[in-house]
Write a protein that holds these residues in place. Structure first.
Motif, short mmCIF file in Angstrom:
data_model
loop_
_atom_site.label_atom_id
_atom_site.label_comp_id
_atom_site.label_asym_id
_atom_site.label_seq_id
_atom_site.Cartn_x
_atom_site.Cartn_y
_atom_site.Cartn_z
N LYS A 131 -8.95 16.17 -14.48
CA LYS A 131 -8.43 15.81 -15.56
C LYS A 131 -8.66 14.42 -16.06
O LYS A 131 -9.06 14.24 -17.27
CB LYS A 131 -6.90 16.12 -15.50
CG LYS A 131 -6.18 16.03 -16.87
CD LYS A 131 -4.93 16.73 -16.85
CE LYS A 131 -3.99 16.28 -18.21
NZ LYS A 131 -2.58 16.58 -18.15
N PHE A 132 -8.53 13.53 -15.33
CA PHE A 132 -8.67 12.20 -15.63
C PHE A 132 -10.24 11.83 -15.87
O PHE A 132 -10.53 11.21 -17.07
CB PHE A 132 -8.31 11.29 -14.64
CG PHE A 132 -8.53 9.61 -14.68
CD1 PHE A 132 -7.71 8.93 -15.90
CD2 PHE A 132 -9.28 8.81 -13.88
CE1 PHE A 132 -7.72 7.80 -15.99
CE2 PHE A 132 -9.35 7.60 -13.98
CZ PHE A 132 -8.79 6.90 -14.95
N LYS A 133 -11.01 12.56 -15.26
CA LYS A 133 -12.56 12.25 -15.45
C LYS A 133 -13.34 13.64 -16.39
O LYS A 133 -14.45 13.08 -16.44
CB LYS A 133 -13.29 12.03 -14.28
CG LYS A 133 -12.96 10.77 -13.56
CD LYS A 133 -13.43 9.54 -14.49
CE LYS A 133 -13.33 8.21 -13.55
NZ LYS A 133 -13.96 7.07 -14.44
N ASP A 134 -12.44 14.30 -16.59
CA ASP A 134 -13.09 15.71 -17.30
C ASP A 134 -14.06 16.20 -16.62
O ASP A 134 -15.29 16.40 -17.03
CB ASP A 134 -13.62 15.01 -18.77
CG ASP A 134 -13.91 16.45 -19.60
OD1 ASP A 134 -13.28 17.53 -19.44
OD2 ASP A 134 -14.60 16.15 -20.62
N SER A 135 -13.76 16.33 -15.36
CA SER A 135 -14.61 16.89 -14.39
C SER A 135 -14.32 18.27 -13.83
O SER A 135 -13.26 18.62 -13.85
CB SER A 135 -15.06 15.84 -13.22
OG SER A 135 -15.87 16.40 -12.18
N SER A 146 -9.05 1.47 -5.41
CA SER A 146 -8.81 0.16 -4.92
C SER A 146 -8.73 -1.00 -5.76
O SER A 146 -8.59 -1.99 -5.33
CB SER A 146 -9.53 0.04 -3.74
OG SER A 146 -11.02 0.07 -3.85
N LYS A 147 -9.29 -0.66 -6.94
CA LYS A 147 -9.42 -1.81 -7.96
C LYS A 147 -8.41 -1.58 -9.33
O LYS A 147 -7.27 -1.86 -8.85
CB LYS A 147 -11.01 -1.87 -8.47
CG LYS A 147 -11.85 -1.97 -7.28
CD LYS A 147 -13.09 -2.02 -7.94
CE LYS A 147 -14.06 -2.64 -6.64
NZ LYS A 147 -14.06 -1.53 -5.45
N ALA A 148 -8.85 -1.19 -10.31
CA ALA A 148 -7.70 -0.96 -11.35
C ALA A 148 -6.74 -0.08 -10.76
O ALA A 148 -5.51 -0.07 -11.55
CB ALA A 148 -8.37 -0.40 -12.70
N VAL A 149 -6.92 0.87 -10.24
CA VAL A 149 -5.68 1.90 -9.74
C VAL A 149 -4.88 1.22 -8.77
O VAL A 149 -3.76 1.65 -8.68
CB VAL A 149 -6.59 3.00 -9.17
CG1 VAL A 149 -5.41 4.18 -8.66
CG2 VAL A 149 -7.50 3.83 -10.10
N GLY A 150 -5.25 0.18 -8.18
CA GLY A 150 -4.44 -0.76 -7.21
C GLY A 150 -3.99 0.11 -6.03
O GLY A 150 -3.00 -0.66 -5.59
N CYS A 151 -4.79 0.95 -5.59
CA CYS A 151 -4.31 1.37 -4.11
C CYS A 151 -5.32 1.32 -3.31
O CYS A 151 -5.91 -0.06 -2.88
CB CYS A 151 -3.91 2.91 -4.38
SG CYS A 151 -2.33 3.07 -5.52
N PHE A 152 -5.98 2.54 -2.73
CA PHE A 152 -7.05 2.33 -1.73
C PHE A 152 -7.75 3.77 -1.99
O PHE A 152 -7.16 4.71 -1.89
CB PHE A 152 -6.73 2.20 -0.35
CG PHE A 152 -7.92 1.66 0.70
CD1 PHE A 152 -8.39 0.62 0.54
CD2 PHE A 152 -8.01 2.65 1.53
CE1 PHE A 152 -9.31 0.51 1.42
CE2 PHE A 152 -9.00 2.44 2.26
CZ PHE A 152 -9.68 1.27 2.47
N GLY A 153 -9.02 3.66 -1.44
CA GLY A 153 -9.64 4.98 -1.40
C GLY A 153 -10.99 5.18 -2.45
O GLY A 153 -10.87 4.33 -3.30
N SER A 209 -0.47 6.00 -9.76
CA SER A 209 -0.98 5.09 -10.39
C SER A 209 -1.83 5.64 -11.74
O SER A 209 -1.84 5.16 -12.70
CB SER A 209 -1.64 4.17 -9.58
OG SER A 209 -2.52 3.09 -10.19
N LEU A 210 -2.47 6.63 -11.25
CA LEU A 210 -3.50 7.15 -12.16
C LEU A 210 -2.56 7.81 -13.51
O LEU A 210 -3.15 7.80 -14.53
CB LEU A 210 -4.24 8.46 -11.61
CG LEU A 210 -5.61 8.26 -11.01
CD1 LEU A 210 -6.04 9.28 -10.29
CD2 LEU A 210 -6.43 7.22 -11.92
#
Length: 391
Positions: free
Chosen positions: A97-101, A240-247, A284-285
């Motif tokens: 949904k986030f990436k319209d994929s 792991s960057k703007a999302v602030g977590c990992f993976g 986070s998303l």
């Protein structure tokens, strides 16, 4: 025999030290917001990819804690065995949904993703065209593939067009590029590359690690340029960057994602991400999708620092993002500048060759930085400018 081996390694390490290229690990002792403690000293962290400050968000941390209570600290197995949970599947649905994929797959890191996904899509008859400043993980993924590889000059569309049109290829053509280049902060000409892929019937593989969460109202580089996630586009991104977590994750068609599940060695043979990491990424998303105030603050903070950089006429790149490099002619000047910033309570270490060609201090701005943090950085930059051996 073994003694000789260690003597050779020791000499190589000494050469790195002599050239001021030796790397050592520096670990934080405490972290509260963007304030960190290293070796007993307090700093404001301007070396983090946590662009939205979400790693410390209460809802993100609470989601991780709840998942640990449900599923434990570790996943215990690869995803194809018993390592996955319903949370993994829910995250993949949200990413779509986030990436319209059409489909997506969660992987263990951006490095793992690029190094295993690129070989999975590139056969020996294929042609890969890769930007010369692409991330090391892309370079390694290209090397691991059996395809023919050509490097085009950084963001040089004419060079890319000439290579893709003039190079014989019996298989498919694949253009691979970072969207935001992590050491320079500039953005690839994705719209033009997208159109080139359409006209040449080539695949487009984009690494949106540093674009996800900051561009396109957080949705990433395709939305930033008003482009759709057509079936010839493969989107890789990190958590792991703007999302602030990992993976990390990859988005594409159902067929493509099913192929990765059956062929990407870094997915097949890796223990799955723990449910706590997946749950925090989901939370986070959701924040990025529903609340744009953090993105707005990120760009306001970035503009304030860029205004100072421009006023002082410090040497920088054509950055268009919260990644703001300050360039130096040599490592000695860069180290001296970093020490000046450190003495002002600003943590911004030097990035040295071979990671980059030109030594630099890479300042990373975050929505987690307060107005006082930004003001302190700006004052430190003014102090840097006023010192001998200025940037």
């Amino acid at each position: 025999m073994f003694e000789k081996f260690f003597e050779i390694i020791e000499k190589k390490l000494q050469q790195l030290k002599d050239q001021q290229l030796y790397r050592s690990i520096i670990d934080m002792e405490t972290a509260e917001g963007m304030k960190i403690t290293i070796k007993g000293r307090s700093y404001i962290n301007f070396a983090s990819n946590d662009y939205l400050g979400l790693s410390k968000h209460p809802l993100v941390k609470k989601s991780a804690q709840k998942a640990i209570e449900l599923f434990g600290a570790g996943s215990g197995a690869a995803r194809l065995l018993s390592g996955g949970t319903l949370i993994h599947k829910e995250l993949e649905k949200l990413i779509c949904k986030f990436k319209d994929s059409e489909a997506s797959l969660v992987l263990n890191s951006g490095y793992t993703a690029n190094s295993c996904l690129i070989p999975a899509i590139a056969d020996e008859d294929d042609l890969i065209l890769s930007d010369e400043l692409n991330h090391a993980s892309i370079i390694d993924g290209c090397r691991l593939s059996r395809a023919k590889k050509l490097i085009y000059r950084h963001k040089d569309l004419q060079h890319l067009i000439r290579l893709i049109k003039d190079t014989p290829c019996n298989g498919k053509k694949i253009i691979i590029t970072d969207t935001v280049f992590s050491m320079d902060g500039d953005i690839a000409p994705i719209r033009e590359i997208y159109e080139l892929c359409k006209s040449e019937e080539a695949l487009l593989y984009i690494d949106d690690a540093h674009g996800t969460g900051i561009l396109g109202e957080g949705h990433g580089t395709l939305k930033h340029f008003g482009l759709s996630a057509d079936n010839f586009v493969i989107q890789m991104g990190t958590l792991s960057k703007a999302v602030g977590c990992f993976g990390a994750f990859v988005c594409g068609t159902d067929i493509l994602i099913n192929w990765f599940i059956n062929s990407a060695r870094g997915f097949i043979f890796s223990t799955a991400l723990p449910s706590s990491v997946v749950a925090s990424s989901y939370a986070s998303l959701k924040i990025i999708m529903e609340d744009k105030t953090l993105i707005k603050k990120l760009w306001e903070n970035t503009q304030r620092v860029m205004n100072t950089i421009k006023t002082l006429k410090l040497s920088t790149t054509d950055t268009q993002t919260p990644i703001i490099p300050i360039l130096f002619e040599n490592i000695e000047d860069a180290m001296r500048a970093s020490n000046i910033l450190n003495n002002s309570g600003i943590y911004a270490p030097v990035i040295k060759p071979p990671t980059v060609r030109t030594p630099r201090i890479r300042i990373s701005i975050s929505a987690g930085h307060t107005e006082e943090d930004i003001e302190r950085l700006n004052k430190a930059l003014i102090n840097l400018y006023q010192q001998p051996h200025q940037a």
